[in-house]
Design a protein around this motif. Structure first.
Motif, PDB file in Angstrom:
ATOM      1  N   ALA A  48       0.757  -1.235  -0.074  1.00  0.00           N
ATOM      2  CA  ALA A  48       0.039  -0.066   0.037  1.00  0.00           C
ATOM      3  C   ALA A  48       0.852   1.040  -0.116  1.00  0.00           C
ATOM      4  O   ALA A  48       0.556   2.161  -0.681  1.00  0.00           O
ATOM      5  CB  ALA A  48      -0.754   0.166   1.018  1.00  0.00           C
ATOM      6  N   ASP A  49       1.873   1.333   0.686  1.00  0.00           N
ATOM      7  CA  ASP A  49       2.524   2.376   0.693  1.00  0.00           C
ATOM      8  C   ASP A  49       3.376   2.716  -0.521  1.00  0.00           C
ATOM      9  O   ASP A  49       3.519   3.698  -0.945  1.00  0.00           O
ATOM     10  CB  ASP A  49       3.969   2.381   1.729  1.00  0.00           C
ATOM     11  CG  ASP A  49       3.267   2.269   3.318  1.00  0.00           C
ATOM     12  OD1 ASP A  49       2.300   2.749   3.664  1.00  0.00           O
ATOM     13  OD2 ASP A  49       3.872   1.874   4.203  1.00  0.00           O
ATOM     14  N   LYS A  52       1.094   4.103  -3.087  1.00  0.00           N
ATOM     15  CA  LYS A  52       0.658   5.472  -2.808  1.00  0.00           C
ATOM     16  C   LYS A  52       1.612   6.196  -3.146  1.00  0.00           C
ATOM     17  O   LYS A  52       1.374   7.475  -3.917  1.00  0.00           O
ATOM     18  CB  LYS A  52       0.007   5.616  -1.577  1.00  0.00           C
ATOM     19  CG  LYS A  52      -0.403   6.813  -0.950  1.00  0.00           C
ATOM     20  CD  LYS A  52      -0.906   7.059   0.590  1.00  0.00           C
ATOM     21  CE  LYS A  52      -1.577   8.319   0.712  1.00  0.00           C
ATOM     22  NZ  LYS A  52      -2.061   8.327   2.258  1.00  0.00           N
ATOM     23  N   ARG A  57      -2.511   2.809  -9.629  1.00  0.00           N
ATOM     24  CA  ARG A  57      -3.725   2.229  -8.934  1.00  0.00           C
ATOM     25  C   ARG A  57      -3.676   0.788  -9.649  1.00  0.00           C
ATOM     26  O   ARG A  57      -3.117   0.466 -10.721  1.00  0.00           O
ATOM     27  CB  ARG A  57      -4.833   2.773  -9.559  1.00  0.00           C
ATOM     28  CG  ARG A  57      -4.889   4.120  -9.387  1.00  0.00           C
ATOM     29  CD  ARG A  57      -5.373   4.556  -7.996  1.00  0.00           C
ATOM     30  NE  ARG A  57      -5.278   5.968  -7.602  1.00  0.00           N
ATOM     31  CZ  ARG A  57      -4.380   6.611  -7.133  1.00  0.00           C
ATOM     32  NH1 ARG A  57      -3.177   6.160  -7.184  1.00  0.00           N
ATOM     33  NH2 ARG A  57      -4.262   7.820  -7.076  1.00  0.00           N
ATOM     34  N   TRP A  81      -7.938  -1.799   5.941  1.00  0.00           N
ATOM     35  CA  TRP A  81      -7.006  -1.857   5.207  1.00  0.00           C
ATOM     36  C   TRP A  81      -7.539  -1.727   3.683  1.00  0.00           C
ATOM     37  O   TRP A  81      -7.361  -0.959   3.028  1.00  0.00           O
ATOM     38  CB  TRP A  81      -5.973  -2.743   5.379  1.00  0.00           C
ATOM     39  CG  TRP A  81      -4.547  -2.933   4.156  1.00  0.00           C
ATOM     40  CD1 TRP A  81      -3.551  -2.348   4.476  1.00  0.00           C
ATOM     41  CD2 TRP A  81      -4.718  -3.265   2.854  1.00  0.00           C
ATOM     42  NE1 TRP A  81      -2.735  -2.388   3.464  1.00  0.00           N
ATOM     43  CE2 TRP A  81      -3.471  -3.023   2.444  1.00  0.00           C
ATOM     44  CE3 TRP A  81      -5.818  -4.144   2.152  1.00  0.00           C
ATOM     45  CZ2 TRP A  81      -3.066  -3.535   1.269  1.00  0.00           C
ATOM     46  CZ3 TRP A  81      -5.200  -4.467   0.999  1.00  0.00           C
ATOM     47  CH2 TRP A  81      -3.944  -4.197   0.306  1.00  0.00           C
ATOM     48  N   TRP A  82      -8.564  -2.709   3.389  1.00  0.00           N
ATOM     49  CA  TRP A  82      -9.196  -2.580   2.361  1.00  0.00           C
ATOM     50  C   TRP A  82      -9.968  -1.331   2.065  1.00  0.00           C
ATOM     51  O   TRP A  82     -10.239  -0.875   0.838  1.00  0.00           O
ATOM     52  CB  TRP A  82     -10.136  -3.840   2.304  1.00  0.00           C
ATOM     53  CG  TRP A  82      -9.470  -5.115   2.295  1.00  0.00           C
ATOM     54  CD1 TRP A  82      -9.671  -6.251   3.204  1.00  0.00           C
ATOM     55  CD2 TRP A  82      -8.931  -5.750   1.135  1.00  0.00           C
ATOM     56  NE1 TRP A  82      -8.943  -7.156   2.911  1.00  0.00           N
ATOM     57  CE2 TRP A  82      -8.335  -6.987   1.467  1.00  0.00           C
ATOM     58  CE3 TRP A  82      -8.659  -5.379  -0.305  1.00  0.00           C
ATOM     59  CZ2 TRP A  82      -7.822  -7.861   0.772  1.00  0.00           C
ATOM     60  CZ3 TRP A  82      -7.899  -6.138  -0.750  1.00  0.00           C
ATOM     61  CH2 TRP A  82      -7.590  -7.375  -0.533  1.00  0.00           C
ATOM     62  N   ARG A  85      -7.836   1.222   0.771  1.00  0.00           N
ATOM     63  CA  ARG A  85      -7.509   1.004  -0.661  1.00  0.00           C
ATOM     64  C   ARG A  85      -8.703   1.720  -1.548  1.00  0.00           C
ATOM     65  O   ARG A  85      -8.423   2.194  -2.580  1.00  0.00           O
ATOM     66  CB  ARG A  85      -7.106  -0.555  -0.924  1.00  0.00           C
ATOM     67  CG  ARG A  85      -6.062  -1.071  -0.153  1.00  0.00           C
ATOM     68  CD  ARG A  85      -4.730  -0.500  -0.259  1.00  0.00           C
ATOM     69  NE  ARG A  85      -4.261   0.803   0.479  1.00  0.00           N
ATOM     70  CZ  ARG A  85      -4.261   0.926   1.488  1.00  0.00           C
ATOM     71  NH1 ARG A  85      -4.337   0.187   2.381  1.00  0.00           N
ATOM     72  NH2 ARG A  85      -3.958   2.318   2.252  1.00  0.00           N
ATOM     73  N   GLU A  88      -8.353   5.213  -2.192  1.00  0.00           N
ATOM     74  CA  GLU A  88      -7.314   5.717  -3.081  1.00  0.00           C
ATOM     75  C   GLU A  88      -7.621   5.353  -4.485  1.00  0.00           C
ATOM     76  O   GLU A  88      -6.840   5.579  -5.310  1.00  0.00           O
ATOM     77  CB  GLU A  88      -6.109   4.931  -2.279  1.00  0.00           C
ATOM     78  CG  GLU A  88      -5.656   5.353  -1.263  1.00  0.00           C
ATOM     79  CD  GLU A  88      -4.631   4.323  -0.616  1.00  0.00           C
ATOM     80  OE1 GLU A  88      -3.851   4.651   0.637  1.00  0.00           O
ATOM     81  OE2 GLU A  88      -4.376   3.229  -1.056  1.00  0.00           O
ATOM     82  N   HIS A  90      -8.264   2.109  -5.730  1.00  0.00           N
ATOM     83  CA  HIS A  90      -7.942   0.909  -6.428  1.00  0.00           C
ATOM     84  C   HIS A  90      -9.224  -0.079  -6.696  1.00  0.00           C
ATOM     85  O   HIS A  90     -10.453   0.598  -6.203  1.00  0.00           O
ATOM     86  CB  HIS A  90      -7.282  -0.011  -5.551  1.00  0.00           C
ATOM     87  CG  HIS A  90      -5.839   0.661  -5.237  1.00  0.00           C
ATOM     88  ND1 HIS A  90      -4.799   0.635  -6.005  1.00  0.00           N
ATOM     89  CD2 HIS A  90      -5.296   1.433  -4.121  1.00  0.00           C
ATOM     90  CE1 HIS A  90      -3.856   1.300  -5.408  1.00  0.00           C
ATOM     91  NE2 HIS A  90      -4.327   1.687  -4.258  1.00  0.00           N
TER      92      HIS A  90
END
Length: 265
Positions: A48-49, A52, A57, A81-82, A85, A88, A90
């Protein structure tokens, strides 16, 4: 004094060039489609980091697989966490809820399949599922993803191991799911033994062989690999592909799936 007609023509040419350049900048002349299947989730925060930081994506295919946090990858521990995402940008799709491997077709008029889940209460046992049962397992993962992300998953799925048959694919399509495999060069090798396939080798191979339009495959944690792939290779791969003119898109934008997705909102 400059000819007015020449000046107008030059202005028009410059304007067209600007529009063309802008369209190219906004478009994606050499797209690749990075996808992640679930796994033990140990590298999920790192992934994830990197995504980002690199403004990339991807499409995640999720099953309720056993994790290093003594639960599964779709449980409440991983729900935030999901959801992050999804915020962001995704995309998400099913990997079957029980990470259920197709093992073979059963002969008969109605489609039936030999299935072996590798997650959940029945992991390691083999069952005979009909099309309705298989579709229910695909849908269960999609429904859970929608619950934890607040975002409707794509009408796509990936069979564990990519193992399918024409009959299985037809059954899945009949209940609203198109299958997504990956390109030969898009197999990034994070499932392979690191003793034989070092991270350096896998990165070099990927940067050399990946072509525009390829679907790429990695995982959010592989139990068997001693030297994890993502900490060493994920960011260098993304940076290296960008340097070669590639750009990253989700499967929502893939030409093979755009019409299917639009027809199955």
């Amino acid at each position: 004094m400059r000819n007015p007609e020449s000046a107008a023509a030059a202005f028009l040419l410059a304007a067209c060039a600007a529009v063309s350049g802008n369209a190219l900048a906004q478009g994606c002349a050499k797209p690749v489609y990075l996808t992640f299947d679930t796994g033990h989730m140990g590298i999920a925060p790192l992934v994830a980091d990197v995504l980002k930081r690199q403004d990339v994506r991807v499409t995640f295919f999720a099953a309720a697989e056993r994790t290093q946090t003594d639960g599964d990858s779709l449980d409440n521990h991983w729900a935030p966490w999901w959801k992050a995402r999804a915020a962001e940008g995704h995309e998400f799709a099913s990997h079957t809820y029980d990470h259920a491997y197709w093992r073979g077709d059963i002969k008969g008029v109605e489609p039936k399949f030999r299935i072996r889940p590798t997650a959940g209460a029945f992991a390691g046992r083999e069952f005979t599922w009909d099309a309705t049962q298989y579709c229910a397992n695909v849908t269960k993962a999609a429904d859970r993803l929608q619950l934890v992300t607040g975002k409707k998953p794509l009408p796509l799925f990936r069979a564990p191991g990519g193992k399918t048959s024409p009959r299985l694919l037809a059954a899945a399509k009949a209940c609203g799911y198109a299958h997504v495999a990956w390109a030969p060069a898009g197999f990034l090798g994070d499932e392979l033994p690191s003793e034989k396939f070092s991270n350096e080798l896998l990165l070099a191979q990927a940067l050399e062989k990946i072509q525009p339009g390829d679907i790429l495959l990695a995982h959010l944690g592989i139990w068997s690999r001693k030297d994890p792939w993502a900490p060493a290779d994920l960011e260098p791969l993304i940076v290296g592909l960008k340097a070669k003119g590639f750009c990253f898109q989700t499967l929502r934008q893939h030409p093979a799936y755009r019409e299917w997705i639009a027809a199955h909102p």
